[in-house]
Design a protein around this motif. Structure first.
Motif, PDB file in Angstrom:
ATOM      1  N   LEU A 133       0.828  -1.205   0.000  1.00  0.00           N
ATOM      2  CA  LEU A 133       0.000   0.000   0.000  1.00  0.00           C
ATOM      3  C   LEU A 133       0.866   1.261   0.000  1.00  0.00           C
ATOM      4  O   LEU A 133       0.575   2.221  -0.711  1.00  0.00           O
ATOM      5  CB  LEU A 133      -0.932  -0.013   1.215  1.00  0.00           C
ATOM      6  N   GLY A 134       1.935   1.241   0.761  1.00  0.00           N
ATOM      7  CA  GLY A 134       2.824   2.398   0.826  1.00  0.00           C
ATOM      8  C   GLY A 134       3.419   2.762  -0.520  1.00  0.00           C
ATOM      9  O   GLY A 134       3.679   3.935  -0.804  1.00  0.00           O
ATOM     10  N   LEU A 135       3.605   1.768  -1.386  1.00  0.00           N
ATOM     11  CA  LEU A 135       4.163   2.033  -2.710  1.00  0.00           C
ATOM     12  C   LEU A 135       3.169   2.802  -3.580  1.00  0.00           C
ATOM     13  O   LEU A 135       3.564   3.702  -4.336  1.00  0.00           O
ATOM     14  CB  LEU A 135       4.558   0.722  -3.373  1.00  0.00           C
ATOM     15  N   VAL A 136       1.903   2.475  -3.470  1.00  0.00           N
ATOM     16  CA  VAL A 136       0.871   3.222  -4.204  1.00  0.00           C
ATOM     17  C   VAL A 136       0.894   4.674  -3.748  1.00  0.00           C
ATOM     18  O   VAL A 136       0.899   5.598  -4.573  1.00  0.00           O
ATOM     19  CB  VAL A 136      -0.532   2.604  -4.000  1.00  0.00           C
ATOM     20  N   ASN A 137       0.947   4.883  -2.447  1.00  0.00           N
ATOM     21  CA  ASN A 137       0.976   6.245  -1.908  1.00  0.00           C
ATOM     22  C   ASN A 137       2.280   6.965  -2.232  1.00  0.00           C
ATOM     23  O   ASN A 137       2.301   8.189  -2.343  1.00  0.00           O
ATOM     24  CB  ASN A 137       0.741   6.221  -0.395  1.00  0.00           C
ATOM     25  N   TYR A 138       3.362   6.227  -2.401  1.00  0.00           N
ATOM     26  CA  TYR A 138       4.649   6.822  -2.765  1.00  0.00           C
ATOM     27  C   TYR A 138       4.592   7.403  -4.184  1.00  0.00           C
ATOM     28  O   TYR A 138       5.044   8.506  -4.441  1.00  0.00           O
ATOM     29  CB  TYR A 138       5.751   5.766  -2.659  1.00  0.00           C
ATOM     30  N   TYR A 139       4.041   6.631  -5.115  1.00  0.00           N
ATOM     31  CA  TYR A 139       3.993   7.055  -6.516  1.00  0.00           C
ATOM     32  C   TYR A 139       2.849   8.023  -6.823  1.00  0.00           C
ATOM     33  O   TYR A 139       2.979   8.868  -7.718  1.00  0.00           O
ATOM     34  CB  TYR A 139       3.861   5.842  -7.446  1.00  0.00           C
ATOM     35  N   PHE A 140       1.744   7.895  -6.111  1.00  0.00           N
ATOM     36  CA  PHE A 140       0.549   8.680  -6.444  1.00  0.00           C
ATOM     37  C   PHE A 140      -0.006   9.296  -5.174  1.00  0.00           C
ATOM     38  O   PHE A 140      -0.271   8.606  -4.200  1.00  0.00           O
ATOM     39  CB  PHE A 140      -0.504   7.787  -7.109  1.00  0.00           C
ATOM     40  N   LYS A 141      -0.246  10.610  -5.228  1.00  0.00           N
ATOM     41  CA  LYS A 141      -0.658  11.293  -3.996  1.00  0.00           C
ATOM     42  C   LYS A 141      -2.098  11.015  -3.595  1.00  0.00           C
ATOM     43  O   LYS A 141      -2.444  11.108  -2.423  1.00  0.00           O
ATOM     44  CB  LYS A 141      -0.395  12.790  -4.086  1.00  0.00           C
ATOM     45  N   ASP A 142      -2.970  10.669  -4.569  1.00  0.00           N
ATOM     46  CA  ASP A 142      -4.369  10.414  -4.240  1.00  0.00           C
ATOM     47  C   ASP A 142      -5.080   9.721  -5.402  1.00  0.00           C
ATOM     48  O   ASP A 142      -4.478   9.467  -6.444  1.00  0.00           O
ATOM     49  CB  ASP A 142      -5.085  11.727  -3.871  1.00  0.00           C
ATOM     50  N   LYS A 143      -6.338   9.413  -5.194  1.00  0.00           N
ATOM     51  CA  LYS A 143      -7.154   8.717  -6.200  1.00  0.00           C
ATOM     52  C   LYS A 143      -7.235   9.533  -7.490  1.00  0.00           C
ATOM     53  O   LYS A 143      -7.136   8.980  -8.584  1.00  0.00           O
ATOM     54  CB  LYS A 143      -8.557   8.474  -5.634  1.00  0.00           C
ATOM     55  N   HIS A 144      -7.380  10.819  -7.362  1.00  0.00           N
ATOM     56  CA  HIS A 144      -7.457  11.706  -8.525  1.00  0.00           C
ATOM     57  C   HIS A 144      -6.205  11.546  -9.391  1.00  0.00           C
ATOM     58  O   HIS A 144      -6.289  11.388 -10.607  1.00  0.00           O
ATOM     59  CB  HIS A 144      -7.619  13.155  -8.047  1.00  0.00           C
ATOM     60  N   ASN A 145      -5.053  11.566  -8.752  1.00  0.00           N
ATOM     61  CA  ASN A 145      -3.789  11.423  -9.470  1.00  0.00           C
ATOM     62  C   ASN A 145      -3.677  10.042 -10.109  1.00  0.00           C
ATOM     63  O   ASN A 145      -3.197   9.906 -11.237  1.00  0.00           O
ATOM     64  CB  ASN A 145      -2.625  11.703  -8.515  1.00  0.00           C
ATOM     65  N   LEU A 146      -4.117   9.011  -9.402  1.00  0.00           N
ATOM     66  CA  LEU A 146      -4.113   7.650  -9.952  1.00  0.00           C
ATOM     67  C   LEU A 146      -4.922   7.585 -11.248  1.00  0.00           C
ATOM     68  O   LEU A 146      -4.485   7.017 -12.249  1.00  0.00           O
ATOM     69  CB  LEU A 146      -4.727   6.672  -8.954  1.00  0.00           C
ATOM     70  N   ILE A 147      -6.095   8.186 -11.217  1.00  0.00           N
ATOM     71  CA  ILE A 147      -6.973   8.142 -12.386  1.00  0.00           C
ATOM     72  C   ILE A 147      -6.394   8.976 -13.527  1.00  0.00           C
ATOM     73  O   ILE A 147      -6.427   8.553 -14.692  1.00  0.00           O
ATOM     74  CB  ILE A 147      -8.403   8.565 -12.010  1.00  0.00           C
ATOM     75  N   CYS A 148      -5.835  10.134 -13.213  1.00  0.00           N
ATOM     76  CA  CYS A 148      -5.200  10.951 -14.253  1.00  0.00           C
ATOM     77  C   CYS A 148      -4.081  10.174 -14.945  1.00  0.00           C
ATOM     78  O   CYS A 148      -3.970  10.179 -16.172  1.00  0.00           O
ATOM     79  CB  CYS A 148      -4.653  12.254 -13.671  1.00  0.00           C
ATOM     80  N   GLN A 149      -3.258   9.504 -14.157  1.00  0.00           N
ATOM     81  CA  GLN A 149      -2.158   8.727 -14.729  1.00  0.00           C
ATOM     82  C   GLN A 149      -2.682   7.547 -15.551  1.00  0.00           C
ATOM     83  O   GLN A 149      -2.104   7.185 -16.573  1.00  0.00           O
ATOM     84  CB  GLN A 149      -1.215   8.255 -13.622  1.00  0.00           C
ATOM     85  N   ALA A 150      -3.773   6.956 -15.119  1.00  0.00           N
ATOM     86  CA  ALA A 150      -4.384   5.862 -15.883  1.00  0.00           C
ATOM     87  C   ALA A 150      -4.903   6.382 -17.229  1.00  0.00           C
ATOM     88  O   ALA A 150      -4.745   5.716 -18.256  1.00  0.00           O
ATOM     89  CB  ALA A 150      -5.511   5.220 -15.084  1.00  0.00           C
ATOM     90  N   LEU A 151      -5.508   7.563 -17.213  1.00  0.00           N
ATOM     91  CA  LEU A 151      -5.981   8.160 -18.469  1.00  0.00           C
ATOM     92  C   LEU A 151      -4.816   8.398 -19.426  1.00  0.00           C
ATOM     93  O   LEU A 151      -4.926   8.144 -20.628  1.00  0.00           O
ATOM     94  CB  LEU A 151      -6.714   9.473 -18.192  1.00  0.00           C
ATOM     95  N   LEU A 152      -3.707   8.892 -18.895  1.00  0.00           N
ATOM     96  CA  LEU A 152      -2.530   9.133 -19.738  1.00  0.00           C
ATOM     97  C   LEU A 152      -1.977   7.821 -20.302  1.00  0.00           C
ATOM     98  O   LEU A 152      -1.575   7.765 -21.465  1.00  0.00           O
ATOM     99  CB  LEU A 152      -1.452   9.877 -18.951  1.00  0.00           C
ATOM    100  N   ALA A 153      -1.981   6.781 -19.496  1.00  0.00           N
ATOM    101  CA  ALA A 153      -1.503   5.481 -19.973  1.00  0.00           C
ATOM    102  C   ALA A 153      -2.422   4.927 -21.058  1.00  0.00           C
ATOM    103  O   ALA A 153      -1.957   4.377 -22.062  1.00  0.00           O
ATOM    104  CB  ALA A 153      -1.411   4.492 -18.805  1.00  0.00           C
ATOM    105  N   PHE A 154      -3.709   5.084 -20.873  1.00  0.00           N
ATOM    106  CA  PHE A 154      -4.669   4.608 -21.868  1.00  0.00           C
ATOM    107  C   PHE A 154      -4.507   5.367 -23.182  1.00  0.00           C
ATOM    108  O   PHE A 154      -4.632   4.797 -24.266  1.00  0.00           O
ATOM    109  CB  PHE A 154      -6.090   4.752 -21.336  1.00  0.00           C
ATOM    110  N   GLU A 155      -4.200   6.662 -23.072  1.00  0.00           N
ATOM    111  CA  GLU A 155      -3.961   7.482 -24.263  1.00  0.00           C
ATOM    112  C   GLU A 155      -2.854   6.870 -25.114  1.00  0.00           C
ATOM    113  O   GLU A 155      -2.939   6.868 -26.341  1.00  0.00           O
ATOM    114  CB  GLU A 155      -3.575   8.894 -23.831  1.00  0.00           C
ATOM    115  N   GLU A 156      -1.832   6.328 -24.469  1.00  0.00           N
ATOM    116  CA  GLU A 156      -0.733   5.715 -25.203  1.00  0.00           C
ATOM    117  C   GLU A 156      -1.211   4.542 -26.052  1.00  0.00           C
ATOM    118  O   GLU A 156      -0.724   4.340 -27.160  1.00  0.00           O
ATOM    119  CB  GLU A 156       0.381   5.276 -24.250  1.00  0.00           C
ATOM    120  N   HIS A 157      -2.175   3.773 -25.538  1.00  0.00           N
ATOM    121  CA  HIS A 157      -2.745   2.659 -26.315  1.00  0.00           C
ATOM    122  C   HIS A 157      -3.381   3.202 -27.598  1.00  0.00           C
ATOM    123  O   HIS A 157      -3.182   2.656 -28.678  1.00  0.00           O
ATOM    124  CB  HIS A 157      -3.824   1.916 -25.520  1.00  0.00           C
ATOM    125  N   ASP A 158      -4.164   4.260 -27.455  1.00  0.00           N
ATOM    126  CA  ASP A 158      -4.849   4.843 -28.617  1.00  0.00           C
ATOM    127  C   ASP A 158      -3.869   5.465 -29.607  1.00  0.00           C
ATOM    128  O   ASP A 158      -4.009   5.300 -30.815  1.00  0.00           O
ATOM    129  CB  ASP A 158      -5.859   5.908 -28.177  1.00  0.00           C
TER     130      ASP A 158
END
Length: 191
Positions: free
Chosen positions: A40-65
């Protein structure tokens, strides 16, 4: 010896999987850590909150497209354009998991302005890439006509993805791809 997967990447993939299978409500640091198989600490280390997690996921998905319109190839421009248009109907893009994720991520645009902005930016990049492929394959087209064709093709592709959720048959998928090729490669209109 096989290199260990990047932990940050594992976390992003876990976010995408959770969104696809259970929706945005399932994205919590604890759920993501469990899905990714990290502390769990690793998730919090890389991403400050749920909002940031989702933003990064959107950016990763963009790479697929963007990989659909921006891929290395020694193919001539018309063949590269055709390959790009065919990639949209690849099994991985028509899978239920992928399509579910796509719908969830599109719907995030209505949840927060940051998600809307990321979706809009990704869409603009995709359209620009498609427009550039069309222009390279048909250099006699005006920039306006190449853009118009890219928008028409994008509408068909999005419709194909939406329809695929309903279980369209392979012949219909093939017909949609052929239609996008016809639009993309139609001769330039005179004067």
């Amino acid at each position: 010896m096989k290199p260990e997967p990047d932990k940050r990447e594992l976390i992003i993939e876990a976010v995408l999987k959770l969104i696809s299978e259970e929706g945005i409500a399932a994205v919590s640091a604890r759920n993501v850590a469990g899905e990714a198989g990290v502390a769990l600490g690793l998730v919090n280390y890389y991403f400050k909150d749920k909002h940031n997690l989702i933003c990064q996921a959107l950016l990763a998905f963009e790479e697929h497209d963007l990989a659909i319109v921006n891929f290395d190839s020694k193919l001539a421009a018309p063949a590269k354009l055709k390959k790009s248009l065919e990639m949209v109907a690849d099994k991985k893009f028509l899978s239920a998991d992928y399509l579910s994720l796509r719908m969830q991520l599109w719907s995030l645009a209505k949840v927060h302005k940051d998600f809307a902005k990321l979706n809009t930016q990704a869409h603009k990049k995709y359209l620009k890439g498609l427009e550039e492929l069309i222009a390279a394959a048909s250099p006699k087209l005006s920039a306006t006509e190449a853009r118009k064709r890219a928008v028409e093709i994008d509408l068909i592709q999005n419709g194909l993805w939406l329809s695929a959720l309903l279980g369209v048959d392979p012949a219909t998928v093939k017909k949609a791809v052929e239609l996008t090729k016809e639009i993309a490669l139609a001769p330039a209109k005179r004067g």
